[in-house]
Design a protein around this motif. Sequence first.
Motif, PDB file in Angstrom:
ATOM      1  N   LEU A  91      33.533   2.523  19.896  1.00 19.95           N
ATOM      2  CA  LEU A  91      32.356   1.875  20.156  1.00 19.95           C
ATOM      3  C   LEU A  91      31.844   1.420  20.952  1.00 19.95           C
ATOM      4  N   GLU A  92      32.468   1.586  22.095  1.00 22.87           N
ATOM      5  CA  GLU A  92      31.421   1.617  22.860  1.00 22.87           C
ATOM      6  C   GLU A  92      30.163   2.186  23.243  1.00 22.87           C
ATOM      7  N   ASP A  93      29.899   3.490  23.090  1.00 25.58           N
ATOM      8  CA  ASP A  93      28.967   3.971  23.719  1.00 25.58           C
ATOM      9  C   ASP A  93      27.701   2.708  22.611  1.00 25.58           C
ATOM     10  N   LEU A  94      28.006   2.664  21.372  1.00 31.46           N
ATOM     11  CA  LEU A  94      26.812   2.010  19.918  1.00 31.46           C
ATOM     12  C   LEU A  94      26.760   0.803  20.684  1.00 31.46           C
ATOM     13  N   ILE A  95      28.138   0.026  21.601  1.00 33.42           N
ATOM     14  CA  ILE A  95      27.235  -1.435  22.407  1.00 33.42           C
ATOM     15  C   ILE A  95      26.713  -1.846  22.910  1.00 33.42           C
ATOM     16  N   ASN A 131      24.899   0.422  24.211  1.00 32.93           N
ATOM     17  CA  ASN A 131      22.840   1.245  24.081  1.00 32.93           C
ATOM     18  C   ASN A 131      22.401  -0.259  23.187  1.00 32.93           C
ATOM     19  N   GLY A 132      23.312  -0.977  22.279  1.00 31.01           N
ATOM     20  CA  GLY A 132      22.565  -1.599  21.412  1.00 31.01           C
ATOM     21  C   GLY A 132      22.188  -1.530  20.189  1.00 31.01           C
ATOM     22  N   THR A 133      22.945  -0.247  19.757  1.00 30.41           N
ATOM     23  CA  THR A 133      22.981  -0.382  18.379  1.00 30.41           C
ATOM     24  C   THR A 133      23.995  -1.342  17.371  1.00 30.41           C
ATOM     25  N   VAL A 134      24.582  -1.699  17.752  1.00 28.53           N
ATOM     26  CA  VAL A 134      25.649  -2.364  17.330  1.00 28.53           C
ATOM     27  C   VAL A 134      25.942  -3.594  18.052  1.00 28.53           C
ATOM     28  N   MET A 135      26.121  -5.301  18.034  1.00 32.08           N
ATOM     29  CA  MET A 135      26.481  -5.700  18.396  1.00 32.08           C
ATOM     30  C   MET A 135      28.120  -6.286  17.984  1.00 32.08           C
ATOM     31  N   PRO A 136      29.136  -7.091  18.435  1.00 36.75           N
ATOM     32  CA  PRO A 136      30.782  -7.059  17.763  1.00 36.75           C
ATOM     33  C   PRO A 136      30.097  -8.669  18.179  1.00 36.75           C
ATOM     34  N   ALA A 170      18.736   1.704  11.332  1.00 37.97           N
ATOM     35  CA  ALA A 170      18.752   3.377  11.748  1.00 37.97           C
ATOM     36  C   ALA A 170      20.347   3.126  11.639  1.00 37.97           C
ATOM     37  N   ALA A 171      20.626   1.811  13.099  1.00 36.46           N
ATOM     38  CA  ALA A 171      22.029   1.858  13.079  1.00 36.46           C
ATOM     39  C   ALA A 171      23.110   0.975  12.357  1.00 36.46           C
ATOM     40  N   ALA A 172      22.228   0.470  11.015  1.00 36.24           N
ATOM     41  CA  ALA A 172      23.686   0.355  10.174  1.00 36.24           C
ATOM     42  C   ALA A 172      23.938   1.768   9.765  1.00 36.24           C
TER      43      ALA A 172
END
Length: 152
Positions: free
Chosen positions: A134-138, A140-145, A96-98
């Motif tokens: 990408l700050e909000d996605l990072i 909330n753990g949706t994506v990790m750089p 889902a995150a992808a």
Amino acid sequence: MLLVDRIIGDRSDASLSHQLHQLEHAHAVDFLVLPRNELSRRRFRARSEDGLDVAITLPREEKLFDGAILALDTSSALVVKVEADNWLRLRPADMAAALQVGFHAGNLHWRVRFDGDDLLIAVEQELKSYLDRLEDLIKNGTVMPIESGEDG
């Protein structure tokens, strides 16, 4: 100033490679280093690695590419070199995150490629601008750089 109104050839072309090789031994090959996103431009000015002022005015049917020979004579050559791509590697938390990250990157028209489960984004501006988007996605753990660097 050198005016370039056509591409002479490709540095990998066998009929030109011998002459280029000889010039390289004489340290007479200069490079016009361009970011990949500049290759589609037809008219612009730039400075070569050796400081030569170059004016590009190409016809519509010609497009710059890595290895394009812009000038070549018995004493020197000018060749296009594309800067190495820098990539921001993102690892989505799950499927889902992808989808969410992919949708986000598509909406922003970012140039991407895939490496396994990771999404790589070509960094064509300041890296901080991508991370800010990408700050909000990072958070909330949706994506990790994971990393960023040349060629992913």
